[in-house]
Structure formats: C-alpha cells, structure tokens
Design an enzyme around this catalytic site. Sequence first.
Site, PDB file in Angstrom:
ATOM      1  N   GLY A  13       0.834  -1.213   0.000  1.00 28.22           N
ATOM      2  CA  GLY A  13       0.000   0.000   0.000  1.00 28.22           C
ATOM      3  C   GLY A  13       0.861   1.252   0.000  1.00 28.22           C
ATOM      4  NE  ARG A  16      -4.387   6.703  -0.901  1.00 30.09           N
ATOM      5  CZ  ARG A  16      -5.491   6.207  -1.456  1.00 30.09           C
ATOM      6  NH1 ARG A  16      -5.679   6.333  -2.753  1.00 30.09           N
ATOM      7  NH2 ARG A  16      -6.398   5.610  -0.718  1.00 30.09           N
ATOM      8  CB  SER A 142      -5.794   1.403  13.643  1.00 30.28           C
ATOM      9  OG  SER A 142      -6.655   2.494  13.897  1.00 30.28           O
ATOM     10  CE1 TYR A 154      -8.598   0.315   9.098  1.00 26.83           C
ATOM     11  CE2 TYR A 154      -9.051   1.423  11.183  1.00 26.83           C
ATOM     12  CZ  TYR A 154      -8.237   1.230  10.076  1.00 26.83           C
ATOM     13  OH  TYR A 154      -7.051   1.941   9.956  1.00 26.83           O
ATOM     14  CB  SER A 155     -12.590  -2.131  15.669  1.00 23.59           C
ATOM     15  OG  SER A 155     -12.881  -0.765  15.544  1.00 23.59           O
ATOM     16  CE  LYS A 158      -5.536  -1.135  10.352  1.00 22.02           C
ATOM     17  NZ  LYS A 158      -4.426  -1.518   9.461  1.00 22.02           N
ATOM     18  CB  ILE A 187      -1.994   9.507  10.131  1.00 17.75           C
ATOM     19  CG1 ILE A 187      -1.533   8.690  11.351  1.00 17.75           C
ATOM     20  CG2 ILE A 187      -0.798   9.997   9.304  1.00 17.75           C
ATOM     21  CD1 ILE A 187      -0.672   9.413  12.357  1.00 17.75           C
TER      22      ILE A 187
HETATM   23  P1  NAP Z   1      -4.374   5.370   2.293  1.00 16.30           P
HETATM   24  O1  NAP Z   1      -3.881   6.759   2.071  1.00 16.30           O
HETATM   25  O2  NAP Z   1      -5.787   5.054   1.959  1.00 16.30           O
HETATM   26  O3  NAP Z   1      -3.380   4.355   1.544  1.00 16.30           O
HETATM   27  C1  NAP Z   1      -3.601   2.986   1.564  1.00 16.30           C
HETATM   28  C2  NAP Z   1      -2.953   2.362   0.348  1.00 16.30           C
HETATM   29  O4  NAP Z   1      -3.223   0.935   0.393  1.00 16.30           O
HETATM   30  C3  NAP Z   1      -3.531   2.891  -0.970  1.00 16.30           C
HETATM   31  O5  NAP Z   1      -2.498   3.178  -1.886  1.00 16.30           O
HETATM   32  C4  NAP Z   1      -4.387   1.723  -1.431  1.00 16.30           C
HETATM   33  O6  NAP Z   1      -4.524   1.615  -2.845  1.00 16.30           O
HETATM   34  C5  NAP Z   1      -3.616   0.544  -0.904  1.00 16.30           C
HETATM   35  N1  NAP Z   1      -4.413  -0.677  -0.904  1.00 16.30           N
HETATM   36  C6  NAP Z   1      -5.706  -0.829  -0.552  1.00 16.30           C
HETATM   37  N2  NAP Z   1      -6.117  -2.085  -0.745  1.00 16.30           N
HETATM   38  C7  NAP Z   1      -5.050  -2.756  -1.244  1.00 16.30           C
HETATM   39  C8  NAP Z   1      -4.841  -4.091  -1.653  1.00 16.30           C
HETATM   40  N3  NAP Z   1      -5.836  -5.019  -1.617  1.00 16.30           N
HETATM   41  N4  NAP Z   1      -3.622  -4.461  -2.103  1.00 16.30           N
HETATM   42  C9  NAP Z   1      -2.620  -3.547  -2.188  1.00 16.30           C
HETATM   43  N5  NAP Z   1      -2.756  -2.257  -1.812  1.00 16.30           N
HETATM   44  C10 NAP Z   1      -3.962  -1.868  -1.344  1.00 16.30           C
HETATM   45  O7  NAP Z   1      -4.212   4.942   3.824  1.00 16.30           O
HETATM   46  P2  NAP Z   1      -3.221   5.438   4.987  1.00 16.30           P
HETATM   47  O8  NAP Z   1      -3.957   6.408   5.804  1.00 16.30           O
HETATM   48  O9  NAP Z   1      -1.889   5.776   4.442  1.00 16.30           O
HETATM   49  O10 NAP Z   1      -3.156   4.082   5.861  1.00 16.30           O
HETATM   50  C11 NAP Z   1      -2.082   3.152   5.773  1.00 16.30           C
HETATM   51  C12 NAP Z   1      -2.277   2.099   6.851  1.00 16.30           C
HETATM   52  O11 NAP Z   1      -2.314   2.731   8.132  1.00 16.30           O
HETATM   53  C13 NAP Z   1      -3.580   1.316   6.721  1.00 16.30           C
HETATM   54  O12 NAP Z   1      -3.375  -0.025   7.111  1.00 16.30           O
HETATM   55  C14 NAP Z   1      -4.484   2.020   7.707  1.00 16.30           C
HETATM   56  O13 NAP Z   1      -5.515   1.163   8.146  1.00 16.30           O
HETATM   57  C15 NAP Z   1      -3.505   2.365   8.800  1.00 16.30           C
HETATM   58  N6  NAP Z   1      -3.926   3.476   9.660  1.00 16.30           N
HETATM   59  C16 NAP Z   1      -4.162   4.728   9.145  1.00 16.30           C
HETATM   60  C17 NAP Z   1      -4.561   5.743  10.008  1.00 16.30           C
HETATM   61  C18 NAP Z   1      -4.840   7.151   9.533  1.00 16.30           C
HETATM   62  O14 NAP Z   1      -5.292   7.977  10.340  1.00 16.30           O
HETATM   63  N7  NAP Z   1      -4.588   7.498   8.287  1.00 16.30           N
HETATM   64  C19 NAP Z   1      -4.727   5.488  11.379  1.00 16.30           C
HETATM   65  C20 NAP Z   1      -4.475   4.201  11.856  1.00 16.30           C
HETATM   66  C21 NAP Z   1      -4.076   3.209  10.983  1.00 16.30           C
HETATM   67  P3  NAP Z   1      -5.787   2.310  -3.607  1.00 16.30           P
HETATM   68  O15 NAP Z   1      -5.428   3.745  -3.664  1.00 16.30           O
HETATM   69  O16 NAP Z   1      -5.823   1.688  -4.952  1.00 16.30           O
HETATM   70  O17 NAP Z   1      -6.990   2.029  -2.782  1.00 16.30           O
END
Ligand code: NAP
Length: 253
Positions: A13, A16, A142, A154-155, A158, A187
Amino acid sequence: MTHLSGKVAVVTGAARGIGAATARRLAEDGATVAVVDLDEAQTKGTVDAILGAGGSAIGVACDVSSEEAVIAAADQIRSEAGSIDVLVNNAGLLRDNLVFKMSLADWDTVMGVHLRGSFLWAREAQKTMVANRWGKIVNLSSTSALGNRGQTNYSAAKAGLQGFTKALAIELGPFNINVNAVAPGFIETEMTRATAARTGVDFEEMKKRGEQAIPLRRVGRPEDIAGVVSALCSEDTSYVSGQVIYVAGGPKA
Ligand code: NAP
C-alpha cells in the site's frame, strides 16, 4: 542513517499516505524498497521520489488479499532484488458502517486486505528471513483496535493484527526476526480525508476537533509513522519484539 544498507524492504500500500512515507524513509535508511500497491502505475510516484533522492526502488503490482498475487509478487521481488529482509504490512482500506447496515462483503473486504493480506505477505517474507537469520516485520494496527463506532470490521481486523503480531514474534524470534505493530491515531492522509468527505464533515474542521482530543495538540503526519517503523527496523530496537507501539500524540491502550 543507513542501517538498512544491503537490505530489501517490502512496503504494501505504498503508492500514497503512510506507506509512501515509509517506503521513502526505508530507502533513505539504505534499503532497496519494493513499492507494492494494487497496480504498478500507482507506484510510480513513490518509486520516482526514491530514485530521485538517490535511492533504490522497484514498483510491484499486487492485491495483498490474493494468495496468487502475493506469491507472484514475492517471487518477482526475490528474483529482481535477491531477498526480502523487511516487511511492512501497511495496505489498508475502510468499509465503515453501523453493524446493522454492514454487508458481508464489507466485512470480508476489510478482513481480506488487513488480516489475510498481512498473513500472506508474512508467510512469503519469512522464507528468506529465516534462511538469513535476520528480519524485521512491522504490521500497521490502529487506535481503532480499541473500538470505534461504525468500524466493527476495521476494529476487529486491527485488533486481530495485534494478536497476529504477538504470535508471529513468538514463532519467528528464534530466527532473529523482530515482529512489531505500530498503531497510529489520526494521521492526515487520503484515508482520513475520505472519512471526512463520506460523513459530510469539513476536513479542516475534523482536524481541529481531533487536535483538541490529542495531548500533543496536532494530528499526525505520515512521516511520524515512517520514523517509528524505521526505528523498529534498526539495531537500536533489536530487543523489542511482539510489541504494539501506539503513535497517536498521546497515550492509548
Ligand atoms: P491510504 O492513504 O488510503 O493508503 C492505503 C494504500 O493501500 C492505498 O495506496 C491503497 O490503494 C492501498 N491498498 C488498498 N487495498 C489494497 C490491496 N488489496 N492491495 C494492495 N494495496 C492496497 O491509507 P493510509 O492512511 O496511508 O493508511 C495506511 C495504513 O495505516 C492502513 O493499514 C491504515 O488502516 C492504517 N492506519 C491509518 C490511520 C490514519 O489515520 N490514516 C490510522 C491508523 C491506521 P488504492 O489507492 O488503490 O486504494
């Protein structure tokens, strides 16, 4: 720092958000980084940023929830880069809804990406890690693991990743492989922007409200998570395993 010189890191992932920042950071640390996301074109921005900064990276297409795709991607990385030494299970998505409105597909999709995807990648990555008696695995949990309205799927995923992390740390510890989880709070990424849009809340307003509840009085940046992942891949933390590190601007759990 170049503590990962000569190592190969996989970040899922990584097109981005947190994954992209982590990929860039591990490349700065000296690793060759496999930038994994759903399709290769999406990985170009992160790969180009790493190459432009003098680092080493390859873009790899893979849906982490597909066994066939993960095996093929891991084979490609091993044959192009020689090994997998670091794995960051970061790919994620949301399918939020109250439980009475949640479809089975939305439950399964979230489990498939977060839990099945992390299992499939860990099963592949441990092969060269065990052979080399060296490895670092970091799973993205998370603060939602502690429960969040509208996120039963999701909970659960995680929280499941926290148990997965501990069991994997016990199994892989004898091979000098550290397994830890990072649990971010709020984030600023596309994921949190999309949540604001979906719930009809202005993102700046959502951030302001979030900041009031965060002891450090700011929401996190992807780089705040990347720095902790980098530290968990360094020798300074080589006696830390099976832990969940909350990175949320204050205490959690
Ligand atoms: P994001 O900006 O939505 O980026 C997630 C990336 O994962 C995207 O590029 C997405 O691709 C890719 N992805 C989704 N499904 C996939 C799959 N089946 N195979 C390969 N890649 C896939 O999310 P983020 O905020 O950076 O989050 C990154 C991680 O941190 C996640 O696990 C999220 O649950 C965790 N997290 C985030 C936060 C927060 O506040 N942002 C807080 C706690 C935990 P597409 O663009 O094609 O969908």
